[in-house]
Design a protein around this motif. Structure first.
Motif, PDB file in Angstrom:
ATOM      1  N   ALA A   1      37.412  53.515  81.585  1.00 51.12           N
ATOM      2  CA  ALA A   1      36.728  52.874  82.674  1.00 51.12           C
ATOM      3  C   ALA A   1      35.259  52.445  81.993  1.00 51.12           C
ATOM      4  O   ALA A   1      34.475  53.205  81.253  1.00 51.12           O
ATOM      5  CB  ALA A   1      36.547  53.407  83.872  1.00 51.12           C
ATOM      6  N   GLN A   2      35.035  51.296  81.910  1.00 53.41           N
ATOM      7  CA  GLN A   2      33.689  50.406  81.591  1.00 53.41           C
ATOM      8  C   GLN A   2      32.954  49.841  82.476  1.00 53.41           C
ATOM      9  O   GLN A   2      33.518  49.323  83.267  1.00 53.41           O
ATOM     10  CB  GLN A   2      33.933  49.785  80.413  1.00 53.41           C
ATOM     11  N   ARG A   3      31.735  49.916  82.281  1.00 53.72           N
ATOM     12  CA  ARG A   3      30.786  48.880  83.083  1.00 53.72           C
ATOM     13  C   ARG A   3      29.686  48.487  82.156  1.00 53.72           C
ATOM     14  O   ARG A   3      28.886  49.014  81.458  1.00 53.72           O
ATOM     15  CB  ARG A   3      30.188  49.604  84.331  1.00 53.72           C
ATOM     16  N   LEU A   4      29.591  47.043  82.490  1.00 55.81           N
ATOM     17  CA  LEU A   4      28.388  46.449  81.755  1.00 55.81           C
ATOM     18  C   LEU A   4      27.293  45.696  82.766  1.00 55.81           C
ATOM     19  O   LEU A   4      27.890  45.171  83.708  1.00 55.81           O
ATOM     20  CB  LEU A   4      28.927  45.393  80.852  1.00 55.81           C
ATOM     21  N   THR A   5      26.061  46.152  82.612  1.00 59.21           N
ATOM     22  CA  THR A   5      25.164  45.665  83.637  1.00 59.21           C
ATOM     23  C   THR A   5      23.942  45.004  82.898  1.00 59.21           C
ATOM     24  O   THR A   5      23.484  45.536  81.913  1.00 59.21           O
ATOM     25  CB  THR A   5      24.453  46.839  84.337  1.00 59.21           C
ATOM     26  N   LEU A   6      23.815  43.757  83.473  1.00 56.07           N
ATOM     27  CA  LEU A   6      22.790  42.856  82.712  1.00 56.07           C
ATOM     28  C   LEU A   6      21.670  42.731  83.812  1.00 56.07           C
ATOM     29  O   LEU A   6      21.876  42.313  84.907  1.00 56.07           O
ATOM     30  CB  LEU A   6      23.272  41.610  82.383  1.00 56.07           C
TER      31      LEU A   6
ATOM     32  N   ARG B   1      19.593  36.092  87.122  1.00 49.54           N
ATOM     33  CA  ARG B   1      18.498  35.993  87.961  1.00 49.54           C
ATOM     34  C   ARG B   1      17.590  37.252  88.270  1.00 49.54           C
ATOM     35  O   ARG B   1      17.862  38.246  88.145  1.00 49.54           O
ATOM     36  CB  ARG B   1      18.682  35.406  89.287  1.00 49.54           C
ATOM     37  N   PRO B   2      16.166  37.192  88.025  1.00 53.34           N
ATOM     38  CA  PRO B   2      15.382  38.298  88.295  1.00 53.34           C
ATOM     39  C   PRO B   2      15.604  39.188  89.555  1.00 53.34           C
ATOM     40  O   PRO B   2      15.959  38.341  90.772  1.00 53.34           O
ATOM     41  CB  PRO B   2      13.878  37.589  88.465  1.00 53.34           C
ATOM     42  N   GLY B   3      15.639  40.173  89.363  1.00 55.23           N
ATOM     43  CA  GLY B   3      15.861  41.357  90.570  1.00 55.23           C
ATOM     44  C   GLY B   3      17.330  41.306  90.740  1.00 55.23           C
ATOM     45  O   GLY B   3      17.642  41.983  91.741  1.00 55.23           O
ATOM     46  N   ARG B   4      18.169  40.560  90.288  1.00 53.41           N
ATOM     47  CA  ARG B   4      19.800  40.642  90.591  1.00 53.41           C
ATOM     48  C   ARG B   4      20.501  41.331  89.369  1.00 53.41           C
ATOM     49  O   ARG B   4      20.695  40.519  88.213  1.00 53.41           O
ATOM     50  CB  ARG B   4      20.253  39.418  90.949  1.00 53.41           C
ATOM     51  N   ALA B   5      21.167  42.297  89.377  1.00 60.21           N
ATOM     52  CA  ALA B   5      21.877  42.946  88.400  1.00 60.21           C
ATOM     53  C   ALA B   5      23.394  42.277  88.508  1.00 60.21           C
ATOM     54  O   ALA B   5      23.694  42.108  89.542  1.00 60.21           O
ATOM     55  CB  ALA B   5      22.039  44.546  88.463  1.00 60.21           C
ATOM     56  N   ALA B   6      23.790  41.901  87.438  1.00 63.77           N
ATOM     57  CA  ALA B   6      25.082  41.461  87.287  1.00 63.77           C
ATOM     58  C   ALA B   6      25.969  42.419  86.379  1.00 63.77           C
ATOM     59  O   ALA B   6      25.679  42.885  85.385  1.00 63.77           O
ATOM     60  CB  ALA B   6      25.135  40.101  86.324  1.00 63.77           C
ATOM     61  N   CYS B   7      27.042  42.888  87.086  1.00 67.05           N
ATOM     62  CA  CYS B   7      27.714  44.064  86.791  1.00 67.05           C
ATOM     63  C   CYS B   7      29.173  43.453  86.537  1.00 67.05           C
ATOM     64  O   CYS B   7      29.812  42.592  87.188  1.00 67.05           O
ATOM     65  CB  CYS B   7      27.976  45.049  87.732  1.00 67.05           C
ATOM     66  N   PHE B   8      29.715  43.880  85.316  1.00 71.95           N
ATOM     67  CA  PHE B   8      31.154  43.607  84.646  1.00 71.95           C
ATOM     68  C   PHE B   8      31.971  44.919  84.650  1.00 71.95           C
ATOM     69  O   PHE B   8      31.418  45.731  83.903  1.00 71.95           O
ATOM     70  CB  PHE B   8      30.984  42.769  83.649  1.00 71.95           C
ATOM     71  N   ASP B   9      32.941  45.048  85.319  1.00 76.62           N
ATOM     72  CA  ASP B   9      33.784  46.350  85.345  1.00 76.62           C
ATOM     73  C   ASP B   9      35.116  46.113  84.452  1.00 76.62           C
ATOM     74  O   ASP B   9      35.717  45.020  84.678  1.00 76.62           O
ATOM     75  CB  ASP B   9      33.935  46.972  86.610  1.00 76.62           C
ATOM     76  N   LYS B  10      35.351  47.076  83.696  1.00 71.72           N
ATOM     77  CA  LYS B  10      36.782  46.784  83.054  1.00 71.72           C
ATOM     78  C   LYS B  10      37.480  48.198  82.803  1.00 71.72           C
ATOM     79  O   LYS B  10      36.901  49.158  82.514  1.00 71.72           O
ATOM     80  CB  LYS B  10      36.280  46.361  81.411  1.00 71.72           C
TER      81      LYS B  10
ATOM     82  N   ARG C   1      43.014  49.199  92.820  1.00 70.76           N
ATOM     83  CA  ARG C   1      42.300  49.293  94.022  1.00 70.76           C
ATOM     84  C   ARG C   1      41.091  50.002  93.888  1.00 70.76           C
ATOM     85  O   ARG C   1      39.945  49.932  94.540  1.00 70.76           O
ATOM     86  CB  ARG C   1      43.046  49.659  95.011  1.00 70.76           C
ATOM     87  N   ALA C   2      41.081  50.965  92.806  1.00 77.27           N
ATOM     88  CA  ALA C   2      39.819  51.748  92.736  1.00 77.27           C
ATOM     89  C   ALA C   2      38.645  51.297  91.774  1.00 77.27           C
ATOM     90  O   ALA C   2      39.113  50.495  90.870  1.00 77.27           O
ATOM     91  CB  ALA C   2      40.457  53.095  92.165  1.00 77.27           C
ATOM     92  N   GLY C   3      37.463  51.307  92.241  1.00 79.64           N
ATOM     93  CA  GLY C   3      36.319  50.785  91.539  1.00 79.64           C
ATOM     94  C   GLY C   3      35.742  51.796  90.621  1.00 79.64           C
ATOM     95  O   GLY C   3      36.262  52.798  90.388  1.00 79.64           O
ATOM     96  N   PHE C   4      34.846  51.310  89.822  1.00 80.30           N
ATOM     97  CA  PHE C   4      34.221  52.322  88.798  1.00 80.30           C
ATOM     98  C   PHE C   4      33.579  53.495  89.287  1.00 80.30           C
ATOM     99  O   PHE C   4      33.822  54.576  88.799  1.00 80.30           O
ATOM    100  CB  PHE C   4      33.143  51.310  87.884  1.00 80.30           C
ATOM    101  N   ASP C   5      32.730  53.191  90.490  1.00 77.30           N
ATOM    102  CA  ASP C   5      31.960  54.489  91.096  1.00 77.30           C
ATOM    103  C   ASP C   5      33.088  55.295  91.468  1.00 77.30           C
ATOM    104  O   ASP C   5      33.061  56.535  91.570  1.00 77.30           O
ATOM    105  CB  ASP C   5      31.056  53.972  92.089  1.00 77.30           C
ATOM    106  N   GLU C   6      34.105  54.851  92.143  1.00 77.46           N
ATOM    107  CA  GLU C   6      35.001  55.895  92.701  1.00 77.46           C
ATOM    108  C   GLU C   6      35.972  56.851  91.831  1.00 77.46           C
ATOM    109  O   GLU C   6      36.228  57.783  91.897  1.00 77.46           O
ATOM    110  CB  GLU C   6      36.073  55.078  93.815  1.00 77.46           C
ATOM    111  N   LEU C   7      36.186  55.905  90.497  1.00 79.27           N
ATOM    112  CA  LEU C   7      36.825  56.457  89.489  1.00 79.27           C
ATOM    113  C   LEU C   7      36.172  57.627  88.810  1.00 79.27           C
ATOM    114  O   LEU C   7      36.389  58.677  88.373  1.00 79.27           O
ATOM    115  CB  LEU C   7      37.602  55.586  88.547  1.00 79.27           C
ATOM    116  N   LEU C   8      34.728  57.287  88.704  1.00 79.93           N
ATOM    117  CA  LEU C   8      33.725  58.184  88.023  1.00 79.93           C
ATOM    118  C   LEU C   8      33.647  59.287  88.939  1.00 79.93           C
ATOM    119  O   LEU C   8      33.710  60.526  88.353  1.00 79.93           O
ATOM    120  CB  LEU C   8      32.422  57.416  87.865  1.00 79.93           C
ATOM    121  N   ALA C   9      33.519  59.311  90.367  1.00 76.60           N
ATOM    122  CA  ALA C   9      33.464  60.613  91.010  1.00 76.60           C
ATOM    123  C   ALA C   9      34.657  61.359  90.892  1.00 76.60           C
ATOM    124  O   ALA C   9      34.576  62.855  90.923  1.00 76.60           O
ATOM    125  CB  ALA C   9      33.416  60.104  92.504  1.00 76.60           C
TER     126      ALA C   9
END
Length: 720
Positions: free
Chosen positions: A135-140, A236-245, A265-273
């Motif tokens: 599982a990977q996440r990219l945040t900009l 945009r300033p103040g908005r994080a753009a997240c890309f999950d893979k 159906r599971a997301g990055f955070d759920e899988l990390l938990a």
């Protein structure tokens, strides 16, 4: 030597000056045992296809007839960024954080482009209970509005740079070992297929990608380079753009029963938990707590994490290479490192993993028989460097032919496993291994005209001894092997006569084994009565070891092997190693004499050496030496003490032996007919050492203080 790694409890941190630091890429390896990734930055602009890839246990491909390499597979840890149409200029290096509690690697850096400052965060983790999942996440995050393009998917240009067996040679040649069979795209994902050269093993990688809602997606098809998607949108300033893979990795040789489809159906955070929960279950078995020395506790925790992350615990068709899954050094082959230096960790903390490792060796018995026949011997001879099919991969004729102790090492580890685990299901197969390896020794040893037997043309753990005769370590373990074979044969004769007949055993053969056991020559100094390394070590030219070394770098970088093998020096523990494995076979006087004679002559040119010296010293109450060697072993990779962690990967055997130095050395854990016992020699400042271990299927808790120690079965549900 490096000093840029900070350990704090469960966190390992560091900051590199930029992309492509091989030391950080080795040190921040993450995995779940079945597969893993070096700690390279996925978004690094440079391609570096030989340094970027995914490793999966057992995935080998042919590089020449009969020779394979662990494949640097196509990798899902890859993306490219364009900010305002530019790749961006890095500012300030890369910060790495590895959370050992859950296996989460976080990498953070800043890119400058079009007047914007974009903070980039890459995160990835593996779950030990989901062996197919990465599982990977990219945040900009940008400080001003800017158009961004994220190109992400599978980097299929990964290739190998085969490393010669010769340690002083470097390789620059690269070879592509996986042939792409094609890719199928579906909305939000794709499936790519590959086949390995020569072995025909197949790989399937499935991707599921999620991007911010307003971003546009376009398929990316670059055969030979990458498959994936191009996402275009606005930061945009103040908005994080997240890309999950999410990536599911499957092969044609899969065996792990926990392999499952991607959790769509599971997301990055759920899988990390969920991954955190799975890792916590492993830590409840494997963690060590040291009151009074949090630095050593944290460093040991790193060692334990990497041992867990490099062993596929439910697959008995693979073992662990000398560098695990952290590098292709030694072609990913399996050595004695696993049997003597790593296996005890798994045996005491994760018996299922130890069982798989031993079943691998048992399963390779047919290949060992074939190898013995190829080498004009009888019975079964295990190879010095084994690939996934158990075949010999060593291309140095002298090493492969002379380091025969590997066969006795395999037997030693198998018996150790049976004695500590109590696993009777594997005992019948073990008896056959004992019998067939005894047959090899009977064919390998040479009768002496004056009586007895010699083990000629052999090389022990001390690889600087040259080709010698009657190496003590090897001969002692050969006798151990023969005793086990005799006991196994007698059991079959009385309890399983059909199996006795099927193996074509006879009284005459057993008498031959007994004669070999009793007559095999073991080298002793005729004047002092002290044990010698072999028949020729005392004839070598004396030299001051300090004159051959420059820091902790191996001597062979300054002095050629031909000259080293004629000096009276030792590459790594040999006699001392033997005495740590069978301490009950030697008197305190014999051990002290061996230490006084051999420790000053050791160059420690092998990463196996520091930890074994620490273990020996701890077992025998040599407190100052034990601590000095333990520190070097514990931080061998964390501080890059020998200068080769980056270019060769992590040294798994040193990690395992460092753990043994604590458990069998400082805690003095040993096993008696009445159960486990402790004979501690705690380092100064350690107020309390606690750990857990298994014996005969029961988990025990050990608690050691300067006043003594005790171990008792763990209470059900008791937290660490």
């Amino acid at each position: 030597m490096r000093d840029d790694i900070v350990l704090n409890g469960w966190l390992v941190r560091g900051k590199s000056s930029g992309f492509g630091d091989p030391f950080f890429e080795s040190l921040f390896f993450t995995g779940n045992g079945r597969m893993g990734l070096r700690g390279y930055v996925a978004g690094e602009p440079a391609a570096r296809p030989a340094e970027k890839g995914l490793f999966v246990a057992g995935m080998f491909a042919g590089i020449k007839p009969g020779i394979t390499d662990l494949v640097n597979l196509p990798t899902p840890a890859w993306h490219r960024l364009l900010l305002g149409g530019e790749p961006g200029i890095p500012e300030g290096g890369v910060t790495y954080t590895l959370d050992l509690a859950c296996g989460l690697l976080t990498q953070q850096y800043t890119l400058l482009a079009g007047g914007a400052r974009v903070a980039v965060t890459e995160q990835r983790f593996f779950d030990p209970d989901r062996p197919a999942l990465l599982a990977q996440r990219l945040t900009l995050c940008s400080d001003r509005a800017i158009t961004a393009v994220v190109i992400t998917g599978l980097f299929s240009a990964s290739c190998n740079r085969p490393v010669p067996d010769d340690q002083v040679k470097e390789s620059t040649e690269t070879v592509q070992l996986m042939a792409a069979l094609g890719a199928e795209f579906v909305p939000g994902g794709l499936t790519a297929r590959y086949r390995a050269r020569a072995t025909g093993l197949e790989l399937v990688q499935q991707l599921l990608l999620r991007q911010p809602a307003a971003w546009q997606a376009e398929e990316l098809r670059r055969p030979g380079e990458a498959w994936g998607y191009t996402f275009t949108g606005e930061l945009r300033p103040g908005r994080a753009a997240c890309f999950d893979k999410l990536c599911g990795v499957y092969t044609s040789r899969d065996k792990d029963p926990l392999l499952a489809p991607l959790p769509a159906r599971a997301g990055f955070d759920e899988l990390l938990a969920q991954a955190r929960s799975a890792w916590q279950a492993r830590w409840q078995e494997s963690d060590l707590r040291i009151e009074g020395d949090k630095a050593s506790e944290a460093a040991l925790r790193y060692c334990v994490y990497q041992l867990m992350a490099n062993c596929s615990p439910r697959d008995d068709t693979v073992s662990i290479g000398a560098r695990g899954l952290t590098h292709t050094r030694y072609k990913g082959c399996y050595f004695w490192d696993t049997d003597l230096f790593m296996m005890p960790f798994y045996l005491l903390t994760h018996p299922q993993a130890a069982q798989s490792l031993e079943r691998y060796r048992v399963g390779c018995l047919p290949a060992a028989r074939a190898h013995a026949q190829k080498m004009n011997g009888a019975g079964a001879r295990y190879p010095w460097m084994a690939a996934f099919d158990g075949s010999e991969q060593c291309e140095s004729w002298d090493i492969g032919a002379s380091e025969v102790h590997i066969t006795a090492d395999v037997v030693f580890a198998l018996e150790q496993y049976l004695q500590i685990s109590g696993d009777q299901a594997l005992a019948p197969a073990a008896r056959e291994v004992y019998v067939e390896t005894a047959r090899f020794w009977a064919s390998r040893c040479t009768p002496d005209p004056a009586g007895g037997y010699n083990l000629l043309f052999c090389k022990g753990p001390d690889e600087y001894c040259g080709i010698t005769s009657n190496n003590l370590f090897t001969g002692w373990l050969v006798r151990h092997n023969l005793r086990l074979a005799l006991a196994a044969a007698r059991y079959l004769q009385s309890q399983e006569p059909a199996r006795w007949q099927a193996l074509s055993l006879s009284e005459q053969e057993l008498q031959g084994w007994q004669a070999l056991h009793d007559g095999l020559k073991l080298p002793k100094d005729p004047l002092t009565g002290h044990w010698r390394t072999d028949d020729t070590f005392h004839l070598l030219e004396p030299v001051d070891p300090a004159g051959l070394k420059q820091g902790s770098e191996a001597s062979y970088h300054r002095v050629c092997f031909d000259r080293l093998q004629r000096y009276r020096v030792i590459k790594q523990a040999d006699v001392l190693l033997l005495m740590t494995r069978l301490p009950q076979d030697f008197t305190p006087q014999e051990k002290l004499a061996a230490w006084q004679e051999f420790e000053p002559l050791c160059l420690h040119d092998s990463t196996l050496s520091f930890a074994t010296h620490a273990l020996f010293a701890a077992q025998n109450g040599l407190a100052a030496a034990a601590w000095s060697y333990f520190e070097k072993a514990l931080y061998l990779d964390l501080r890059d003490i020998m200068g080769n962690t980056g270019k060769e990967g992590l040294h798994l055997a040193c990690l395992g032996e460092s753990w043994q130095a604590v458990v069998f050395g400082f805690a003095g854990l040993h096993f008696t007919p009445d159960g486990p016992r402790l004979a501690p020699h705690l380092p100064q400042g350690w107020k309390c050492l606690r750990f857990r271990f298994y014996w005969h299927g029961v988990q025990y808790e050990a608690r050691v203080t300067p006043e003594g120690g005790d171990c008792r079965p763990r209470q059900t549900g008791a937290a660490f």
